[in-house]
Motif scaffolding. Structure first.
Motif, short mmCIF file in Angstrom:
data_model
loop_
_atom_site.label_atom_id
_atom_site.label_comp_id
_atom_site.label_asym_id
_atom_site.label_seq_id
_atom_site.Cartn_x
_atom_site.Cartn_y
_atom_site.Cartn_z
N VAL A 151 0.85 -1.18 0.00
CA VAL A 151 0.00 0.00 0.00
C VAL A 151 0.89 1.24 0.00
O VAL A 151 1.76 1.38 0.86
N GLY A 152 0.70 2.11 -0.98
CA GLY A 152 1.39 3.40 -0.97
C GLY A 152 2.74 3.41 -1.65
O GLY A 152 3.52 4.33 -1.43
N GLY A 153 3.02 2.43 -2.47
CA GLY A 153 4.29 2.41 -3.18
C GLY A 153 4.66 1.03 -3.61
O GLY A 153 3.80 0.18 -3.86
N SER A 154 5.94 0.78 -3.68
CA SER A 154 6.49 -0.51 -4.07
C SER A 154 7.49 -0.97 -3.02
O SER A 154 7.65 -0.31 -1.99
N GLY A 155 8.17 -2.07 -3.29
CA GLY A 155 9.09 -2.64 -2.32
C GLY A 155 10.15 -1.68 -1.83
O GLY A 155 10.46 -1.65 -0.63
N ALA A 156 10.70 -0.88 -2.72
CA ALA A 156 11.74 0.07 -2.31
C ALA A 156 11.19 1.09 -1.30
O ALA A 156 11.87 1.46 -0.35
N GLY A 209 7.74 -10.13 -6.62
CA GLY A 209 7.51 -9.56 -7.95
C GLY A 209 8.66 -8.67 -8.38
O GLY A 209 9.12 -7.84 -7.61
N ASN A 210 9.13 -8.86 -9.60
CA ASN A 210 10.28 -8.08 -10.03
C ASN A 210 9.94 -6.92 -10.98
O ASN A 210 10.77 -6.06 -11.20
N HIS A 211 8.73 -6.90 -11.53
CA HIS A 211 8.35 -5.81 -12.42
C HIS A 211 7.08 -5.08 -11.97
O HIS A 211 6.95 -3.90 -12.20
N GLU A 212 6.15 -5.82 -11.38
CA GLU A 212 4.91 -5.23 -10.92
C GLU A 212 4.32 -6.06 -9.80
O GLU A 212 4.74 -7.20 -9.56
N HIS A 213 3.38 -5.46 -9.10
CA HIS A 213 2.72 -6.11 -7.96
C HIS A 213 1.34 -5.50 -7.82
O HIS A 213 1.02 -4.47 -8.45
N TYR A 214 0.50 -6.09 -7.00
CA TYR A 214 -0.85 -5.55 -6.78
C TYR A 214 -0.76 -4.29 -5.94
O TYR A 214 0.10 -4.13 -5.09
N ASP A 215 -1.70 -3.38 -6.18
CA ASP A 215 -1.59 -2.00 -5.69
C ASP A 215 -2.08 -1.73 -4.27
O ASP A 215 -2.05 -0.60 -3.81
N GLY A 216 -2.55 -2.74 -3.56
CA GLY A 216 -3.00 -2.52 -2.19
C GLY A 216 -4.50 -2.35 -2.05
O GLY A 216 -5.00 -2.23 -0.94
N SER A 217 -5.21 -2.35 -3.17
CA SER A 217 -6.67 -2.19 -3.12
C SER A 217 -7.40 -3.53 -3.02
O SER A 217 -8.60 -3.54 -2.78
N GLY A 249 -8.17 -5.28 -5.36
CA GLY A 249 -9.11 -5.30 -6.48
C GLY A 249 -8.50 -5.85 -7.75
O GLY A 249 -9.07 -5.69 -8.83
N GLY A 250 -7.33 -6.48 -7.65
CA GLY A 250 -6.69 -7.06 -8.83
C GLY A 250 -5.97 -6.05 -9.70
O GLY A 250 -5.61 -6.36 -10.83
N VAL A 251 -5.72 -4.85 -9.19
CA VAL A 251 -5.06 -3.80 -9.96
C VAL A 251 -3.55 -3.91 -9.77
O VAL A 251 -3.06 -3.96 -8.63
N LEU A 252 -2.83 -3.92 -10.89
CA LEU A 252 -1.37 -4.00 -10.84
C LEU A 252 -0.75 -2.61 -10.95
O LEU A 252 -1.31 -1.72 -11.58
N ARG A 253 0.40 -2.46 -10.32
CA ARG A 253 1.18 -1.24 -10.45
C ARG A 253 2.63 -1.61 -10.71
O ARG A 253 3.09 -2.67 -10.28
N PRO A 254 3.38 -0.77 -11.41
CA PRO A 254 4.78 -1.07 -11.66
C PRO A 254 5.58 -1.02 -10.36
O PRO A 254 5.25 -0.27 -9.45
N GLY A 255 6.62 -1.82 -10.31
CA GLY A 255 7.52 -1.81 -9.16
C GLY A 255 7.79 -3.21 -8.66
O GLY A 255 7.12 -4.16 -9.03
N GLN A 256 8.78 -3.31 -7.82
CA GLN A 256 9.20 -4.59 -7.26
C GLN A 256 8.54 -4.84 -5.91
O GLN A 256 8.17 -3.91 -5.21
N GLY A 257 8.46 -6.13 -5.56
CA GLY A 257 8.07 -6.51 -4.22
C GLY A 257 9.20 -6.23 -3.25
O GLY A 257 10.30 -5.82 -3.64
N VAL A 258 8.96 -6.46 -1.99
CA VAL A 258 9.91 -6.10 -0.93
C VAL A 258 11.22 -6.87 -1.06
O VAL A 258 12.31 -6.28 -1.08
N ALA A 259 11.16 -8.19 -1.15
CA ALA A 259 12.39 -8.99 -1.26
C ALA A 259 13.10 -8.73 -2.58
O ALA A 259 14.33 -8.63 -2.62
N ALA A 260 12.33 -8.62 -3.66
CA ALA A 260 12.95 -8.35 -4.96
C ALA A 260 13.70 -7.03 -4.93
O ALA A 260 14.83 -6.94 -5.44
N ALA A 261 13.11 -6.01 -4.32
CA ALA A 261 13.78 -4.71 -4.23
C ALA A 261 15.05 -4.80 -3.39
O ALA A 261 16.09 -4.24 -3.75
N PHE A 262 14.97 -5.50 -2.27
CA PHE A 262 16.12 -5.63 -1.38
C PHE A 262 17.26 -6.37 -2.07
O PHE A 262 18.42 -5.97 -2.00
N LEU A 263 16.93 -7.46 -2.77
CA LEU A 263 17.94 -8.22 -3.50
C LEU A 263 18.54 -7.37 -4.62
O LEU A 263 19.77 -7.32 -4.78
#
Length: 170
Positions: A66-71, A121-129, A131-145
């Motif tokens: 919610v509110g962003g991506s993994g980074a 997720g390395n390119h996109e993930h669900y947006d926190g709603s 509701g099945g909506v995708l947003r660009p960005g990495q998941g938490v572990a993918a971003a950390f790695l």
């Protein structure tokens, strides 16, 4: 350690892709046997599930960033919330740290992680709603790695992973 023709490079892999039932729904997302066999020929497969490693149970409510991506989660500017409304940011971050520790210990330059996951997720993930909506960005572990220099791939990028990783005989 220098690679010889007798060694396979280590590859961090989402445990669910290897058939382990660790996903939020208690299922796996195993790849076809031929794909798994090919990966095992080219790499030493090192299974990880950052969410389980962070202490979350299986099964568990689905979670989304919610509110962003993994980074942004790692920077404290976004959170991970499950479908019940619980803040599960701390286990996601702890699991990401554990996955990176294993990657460093095993000298993994690459990771094959589950697409769209709030951890992997390395390119996109669900947006926190939820509701099945995708947003660009990495998941938490993918971003950390990725921040630590590990190249992160998903299950639709296996052929490119093998070509790029410089696997002998690929």
């Amino acid at each position: 350690m220098p690679q010889t023709s007798l060694t396979r490079p280590p590859l961090l892999v989402s445990a669910c892709l290897l058939g382990q039932p660790v996903r939020y729904d208690g299922q796996a997302k195993a790849q076809p046997d031929a794909t798994l066999a090919m990966l095992a020929r080219h790499f030493e497969l090192i299974p990880v599930c950052p969410e389980s490693m962070g202490g979350l149970p299986t099964p568990r409510p689905p979670a989304e960033i919610v509110g962003g991506s993994g980074a942004q989660v790692l920077a404290g500017a976004a959170i991970v919330r499950d479908a019940t409304g619980a803040d599960v940011t701390a286990p996601f971050v702890a699991g990401a740290r554990d996955a990176l520790a294993i990657a460093r210990q095993r000298q993994c330059g690459h990771a094959l992680l589950k697409a769209l996951s709030p951890s992997c997720g390395n390119h996109e993930h669900y947006d926190g709603s939820f509701g099945g909506v995708l947003r660009p960005g990495q998941g938490v572990a993918a971003a950390f790695l990725a921040e630590a220099g590990v190249r992160v791939w998903n299950e639709s990028e296996i052929d490119a992973l093998i070509r790029t990783a410089g696997v002998p005989g690929a």
